[in-house]
Design a protein around this motif. Structure first.
Motif, PDB file in Angstrom:
ATOM      1  N   VAL A  92       0.824  -1.214   0.000  1.00  0.00           N
ATOM      2  CA  VAL A  92       0.000   0.000   0.000  1.00  0.00           C
ATOM      3  C   VAL A  92       0.850   1.253   0.000  1.00  0.00           C
ATOM      4  O   VAL A  92       0.610   2.199  -0.757  1.00  0.00           O
ATOM      5  CB  VAL A  92      -0.912   0.013   1.256  1.00  0.00           C
ATOM      6  N   GLU A  93       1.859   1.253   0.875  1.00  0.00           N
ATOM      7  CA  GLU A  93       2.646   2.477   1.042  1.00  0.00           C
ATOM      8  C   GLU A  93       3.360   2.854  -0.244  1.00  0.00           C
ATOM      9  O   GLU A  93       3.411   4.024  -0.616  1.00  0.00           O
ATOM     10  CB  GLU A  93       3.624   2.338   2.220  1.00  0.00           C
ATOM     11  N   ILE A 127       0.724   4.148  -2.908  1.00  0.00           N
ATOM     12  CA  ILE A 127       0.209   5.492  -2.594  1.00  0.00           C
ATOM     13  C   ILE A 127       1.274   6.556  -2.839  1.00  0.00           C
ATOM     14  O   ILE A 127       1.019   7.574  -3.490  1.00  0.00           O
ATOM     15  CB  ILE A 127      -0.316   5.553  -1.138  1.00  0.00           C
ATOM     16  N   LEU A 172       0.934   9.412  -5.692  1.00  0.00           N
ATOM     17  CA  LEU A 172       0.908  10.832  -5.321  1.00  0.00           C
ATOM     18  C   LEU A 172       2.064  11.598  -5.965  1.00  0.00           C
ATOM     19  O   LEU A 172       1.960  12.793  -6.238  1.00  0.00           O
ATOM     20  CB  LEU A 172       0.956  10.991  -3.793  1.00  0.00           C
ATOM     21  N   ALA A 204      -7.472   2.565   2.505  1.00  0.00           N
ATOM     22  CA  ALA A 204      -6.269   3.415   2.414  1.00  0.00           C
ATOM     23  C   ALA A 204      -6.152   4.039   1.026  1.00  0.00           C
ATOM     24  O   ALA A 204      -5.882   5.232   0.888  1.00  0.00           O
ATOM     25  CB  ALA A 204      -5.030   2.591   2.731  1.00  0.00           C
ATOM     26  N   ARG A 251      -9.096   6.630   0.628  1.00  0.00           N
ATOM     27  CA  ARG A 251      -8.913   7.834   1.444  1.00  0.00           C
ATOM     28  C   ARG A 251      -7.770   8.707   0.943  1.00  0.00           C
ATOM     29  O   ARG A 251      -7.816   9.924   1.054  1.00  0.00           O
ATOM     30  CB  ARG A 251      -8.615   7.440   2.885  1.00  0.00           C
ATOM     31  N   SER A 252      -6.736   8.052   0.426  1.00  0.00           N
ATOM     32  CA  SER A 252      -5.604   8.862  -0.045  1.00  0.00           C
ATOM     33  C   SER A 252      -5.901   9.471  -1.414  1.00  0.00           C
ATOM     34  O   SER A 252      -5.112  10.268  -1.925  1.00  0.00           O
ATOM     35  CB  SER A 252      -4.340   8.011  -0.106  1.00  0.00           C
ATOM     36  N   ASP A 302      -7.397   4.680  11.035  1.00  0.00           N
ATOM     37  CA  ASP A 302      -6.584   4.109   9.969  1.00  0.00           C
ATOM     38  C   ASP A 302      -6.427   2.593  10.197  1.00  0.00           C
ATOM     39  O   ASP A 302      -6.119   2.142  11.305  1.00  0.00           O
ATOM     40  CB  ASP A 302      -5.224   4.809   9.997  1.00  0.00           C
ATOM     41  N   ASN A 313      -4.253   0.397   9.190  1.00  0.00           N
ATOM     42  CA  ASN A 313      -2.935  -0.128   9.553  1.00  0.00           C
ATOM     43  C   ASN A 313      -2.678   0.036  11.047  1.00  0.00           C
ATOM     44  O   ASN A 313      -2.003  -0.785  11.666  1.00  0.00           O
ATOM     45  CB  ASN A 313      -1.836   0.576   8.757  1.00  0.00           C
ATOM     46  N   THR A 314      -3.182   1.124  11.606  1.00  0.00           N
ATOM     47  CA  THR A 314      -3.032   1.331  13.048  1.00  0.00           C
ATOM     48  C   THR A 314      -3.776   0.227  13.796  1.00  0.00           C
ATOM     49  O   THR A 314      -3.268  -0.349  14.759  1.00  0.00           O
ATOM     50  CB  THR A 314      -3.593   2.713  13.445  1.00  0.00           C
ATOM     51  N   ARG A 332      -1.872  -3.008  13.573  1.00  0.00           N
ATOM     52  CA  ARG A 332      -0.663  -3.011  14.423  1.00  0.00           C
ATOM     53  C   ARG A 332      -1.030  -3.203  15.894  1.00  0.00           C
ATOM     54  O   ARG A 332      -0.417  -4.007  16.598  1.00  0.00           O
ATOM     55  CB  ARG A 332       0.091  -1.692  14.226  1.00  0.00           C
ATOM     56  N   LEU A 333      -2.041  -2.480  16.336  1.00  0.00           N
ATOM     57  CA  LEU A 333      -2.426  -2.567  17.748  1.00  0.00           C
ATOM     58  C   LEU A 333      -2.970  -3.957  18.084  1.00  0.00           C
ATOM     59  O   LEU A 333      -2.700  -4.494  19.154  1.00  0.00           O
ATOM     60  CB  LEU A 333      -3.477  -1.496  18.076  1.00  0.00           C
ATOM     61  N   LYS A 344      -8.362   9.771  19.082  1.00  0.00           N
ATOM     62  CA  LYS A 344      -7.301  10.672  18.627  1.00  0.00           C
ATOM     63  C   LYS A 344      -7.530  11.093  17.168  1.00  0.00           C
ATOM     64  O   LYS A 344      -7.401  12.273  16.822  1.00  0.00           O
ATOM     65  CB  LYS A 344      -5.951   9.954  18.748  1.00  0.00           C
ATOM     66  N   GLU A 352      -8.395  14.976  15.611  1.00  0.00           N
ATOM     67  CA  GLU A 352      -7.511  15.667  14.655  1.00  0.00           C
ATOM     68  C   GLU A 352      -8.259  16.212  13.447  1.00  0.00           C
ATOM     69  O   GLU A 352      -7.769  17.104  12.760  1.00  0.00           O
ATOM     70  CB  GLU A 352      -6.434  14.684  14.156  1.00  0.00           C
ATOM     71  N   ASP A 353      -9.419  15.652  13.154  1.00  0.00           N
ATOM     72  CA  ASP A 353     -10.109  15.979  11.910  1.00  0.00           C
ATOM     73  C   ASP A 353     -11.500  16.558  12.206  1.00  0.00           C
ATOM     74  O   ASP A 353     -12.416  15.824  12.585  1.00  0.00           O
ATOM     75  CB  ASP A 353     -10.222  14.679  11.078  1.00  0.00           C
TER      76      ASP A 353
END
Lengths: 318, 449
Positions: free
Chosen positions: B69-70, B73, B77, B95, B98-99, B389, B391-392, B395-396, B428, B432-433
């Motif tokens: 993905v990374e 993207i 971009l 992902a 959204r990107s 997100d 990926n977060t 990971r968690l 969180k 932020e948004d």
């Protein structure tokens, strides 16, 4: 005056290919990342990118993952003294005039030629808990001395010799033992002992004046006293250089091993700050926050180097 | 000196021009070249070749090196992204969407008479449809069933129930099929499964990662805990599945596929949870007497469905050709090829209901495709939250699963901590948004408590 200007222009023109490359591919991104660290830039573009001042830096102070991974990074550096003295010991051995010296030197330096990924995959097999040669040897030793104990689970275990907790910064007796972090430290020591540090020491040893050693021997100094009072002080500038570079490398390290061997696990125990930056930027797409972490890491490296320079440089002068 | 300088500059300019000339061209032999970022599955070559045969003016270059993905993207971009790329799950689609790199093809597909909701299995929609808009067409679909060595079961005098069955029925059978060697090590596991496949257990226990509106993580729900408890018990209570250490000792294979498939083919496991796509490797192992059944369930008669969706880079230089390639995935030729290759199964239902799917003349021994069709029908996709997100989340959750799998944490405690950490991340992310915050609060307030 005109001749001087002409020479300057010519010099700049010669330097240009390298200088342009440095500015575009190194200095530019570094400055860019500093700017990015003051923004909320997210590659997923869920929020319009805007300057958010020191918000990333203040978030970082309260981010327990940052501190957890910082502690991991420091723990992984515990192998540095062993690597340093191991390299010195090997260099001393290889500085002796024995038959086949060239072959020994080549053999011991071979790991530095080999691909890092290949070495890591090899060590992964060595650490296999059931069939790996390391645990097989330990099992045989245990049997020979009549000990009934479990062999380490190496890369599968969150245990560590400092009993660091997994989920928070602190200690937990439950975590005492040998685990993935220790496995990576051992591998790091093995790689570093026969690597460039050994070559640097070898070069430094050949520069120690023979007459100083001979004079000490004539005065009746034992081999150990010769080493401690003559050779070791002569090696101080090299030791200082290796120490500084090792600390810088240690603070910035851990990415390749985590990527290839453990994916930062188990349970994040082998995630260092370098891997955390990668994860933030390219897995969570938080470029702004990742840049802030990168700059704080830079600050740590800078301060560590300054401290070394302040105290170590003085010790290296003789 | 001046001459030397001028010559150096001339050499540099000439080299630059040469490199410019040598850079990969976007057309080859007069054909337009499409770049497709996918995995390294050898089946892709035949799929690309079929498209090239049907569209002689287009060449497809497969690029597995940039799968991730990374990478996709960042490249998109930066304006150097692939023309088409795969989303391997709902998290990746979110992902990409959204990107803003994936093209919204809702209207485009409608114009061409493709209606995914009506034509494909519901379990795969999540890799193509995000928040009501369509971005992709599924390349394939997989849903996990239970592979088993029929001869081993016969020899052990056990048979599996037809159709739906539960874990409580499965465990005694798995225990009977687990064999120990004289040194006490397990020589054959009754059941093999992979811990990354926790979603399969979630489906069978009716568990979800998030509540229905995505505002809260529900990994601490009784159903989610029961799902992970079952995984844990299969390893540590019933001893029918390998521990992480045993798993590491056995799985050594690299490259495409899974080490587990090789182990199952080597008869280290009597039964294994896996998809039809395992056939790509299992066909290479000769002399196996295989069969397929539904995987047992806990409280909900369902399995986990997954697969890939093909997305189009909205800034592709060959947008029309890229869209053409995407639509090719709905063609009869492509769908038949997927079923022949056993690259999972065709995602469009009609292709899996054809007689040729049930009785492949090239593989007459594969008498279980009717079972696969049924398994696909009960497949459930992943759920995703717009407020955090993916990926977060992964990971968690992985941290807690590692601790549970290693036997260092009880499943209930691990899932409770995972839920708490993910809910913190949601909080969180919402803070932020501003627009997300507004949407979040509106959703929470409109939901009856």
């Amino acid at each position: 005056m005109r001749a001087n200007r002409s020479r300057t222009i010519a010099a700049l023109a010669f330097l240009a290919p390298n200088l342009v490359g440095f500015l575009v591919f190194t200095a530019g991104p570094v400055i860019f990342s500093l700017g990015a660290s003051f923004t909320n830039w997210n590659l997923q573009q869920t929020v319009p990118t805007r300057v958010n001042g020191f918000a990333n830096y203040s978030e970082l102070l309260g981010d327990h993952y940052f501190w957890l991974f910082f502690v991991n990074t420091l723990y992984m550096m515990l192998g540095l003294p062993f690597a340093l003295f191991g390299a010195l010991w090997l260099a001393i051995l290889l500085n002796r005039k024995v038959r086949g010296l060239g072959a020994y030197r080549t053999l011991l330096y071979l790991p530095s030629f080999a691909s890092g990924v290949a070495i890591m995959i090899l060590w992964k097999a060595l650490y296999n808990p059931d069939f790996g040669p390391i645990n097989e040897t330990i099992r045989h030793l245990f049997t020979a001395v009549g000990v009934h104990a479990d062999t380490p689970q190496w890369l599968q275990s969150t245990h560590n010799l400092a009993a660091l907790d997994v989920e928070k910064v602190g200690l937990s007796t439950k975590q005492f033992g040998i685990g993935a972090r220790d496995a990576l430290i051992l591998m790091g020591i093995w790689i570093a002992i026969g690597g460039n540090n050994m070559l640097l020491y070898l070069a430094a040893l050949t520069n120690v004046p023979e007459e100083l050693i001979e004079a000490a021997q004539l005065d009746g100094a034992s081999p150990w006293k010769c080493f401690a009072n003559v050779t070791w002080p002569q090696l101080a500038p090299t030791t200082f250089f290796i120490l500084v570079m090792s600390i810088i490398g240690g603070l910035q390290g851990g990415f390749e091993t985590a990527r290839v061997m453990t994916s930062g696990g188990p349970a994040g125990t082998t995630t260092t700050l370098a891997y955390f930056i990668y994860s933030l930027a390219f897995e969570q797409f938080r470029i702004g926050y990742a840049s802030a972490v990168a700059w704080v890491l830079f600050a740590f490296v800078f301060v560590a180097t300054l401290i070394n320079w302040r105290f170590g440089n003085r010790a290296a002068e003789f | 000196m001046r001459t030397f300088l001028l010559v150096s500059i001339a050499v540099l300019v000439a080299s630059s021009l040469l490199v410019w000339k040598l850079q990969p061209s976007s057309s080859e032999d007069g054909r337009i070249v499409l770049t497709w970022v996918s995995d390294e599955n050898p089946a892709r070559k035949a799929q690309a070749a079929l498209f090239e045969k049907l569209h002689p003016n287009i060449k497809v270059n497969i690029d597995p090196a940039n799968s991730g993905v990374e990478k996709v993207i960042v490249q998109c971009l930066a304006g150097v992204g692939p023309d088409v790329f795969d989303a391997f799950d709902v998290f990746q689609l979110s992902a990409f969407a959204r990107s803003g790199v994936a093209m919204d093809v809702t209207d485009e597909l409608h114009r061409h008479g493709i209606d995914l909701k009506a034509q494909v299995f519901s379990g795969i929609l999540g890799t193509c449809v995000f928040e009501g808009r369509t971005y992709g067409i599924p390349n394939n679909i997989a849903a996990d069933g239970l592979w088993y060595h029929a001869d081993m079961l016969r020899n052990a005098g056990v048979s599996l129930p037809q159709g739906a069955w539960t874990w409580s029925e499965m465990i005694p059978i798995a225990q009977k099929l687990t064999l120990k060697s004289p040194d006490g090590r397990i020589a054959r596991y009754g059941l093999m499964f992979e811990w990354w496949n926790w979603r399969h257990f979630f489906a069978g226990f009716g568990a979800h990662v998030f509540n229905s509106d995505g505002t809260r993580c529900t990994l601490d729900s009784p159903s989610a805990v029961a799902a992970v408890q079952m995984m844990y018990d299969l390893v540590y209570k019933y001893h029918v599945s390998p521990t992480p250490v045993e798993e590491t000792s056995m799985v050594t294979q690299g490259g495409f596929g899974s080490g587990y498939i090789s182990l199952f083919a080597a008869k280290r496991g009597a039964m294994a949870i896996g998809g039809r796509w395992w056939l790509e490797q299992l066909r290479q192992a000769k002399g196996l007497d295989l069969d397929v059944a539904e995987s047992p369930y806990g409280t909900t008669h369902a399995t986990h469905a997954y697969g890939r969706g093909l997305l189009v880079n909205k800034d592709s230089r060959h947008l029309q050709e890229a869209l053409e390639f995407q639509r090719f995935l709905a063609s009869e030729e492509y769908l038949d090829l997927i079923n022949e290759q056993a690259d999972g199964a065709a995602a469009f239902k009609a292709a899996d209901e054809k007689p040729s799917f049930f009785h492949d003349p090239h593989h007459p021994e594969e008498r279980y495709n009717a079972a696969w069709l049924h398994i696909l029908e009960i497949g459930k996709g992943d759920d995703v939250s717009p407020y955090v997100d993916s990926n977060t989340v992964a990971r968690l959750l992985q941290v807690q699963l590692d601790l549970i799998q290693a036997g260092q944490k009880a499943p209930a405690a691990g899932m409770r901590d995972a839920a708490a950490n993910i809910n913190d991340a949601i909080e969180k992310s919402v803070a932020e948004d501003p627009s997300l915050k507004e949407r979040f609060h509106a959703t929470v307030e409109s939901t009856p408590r």
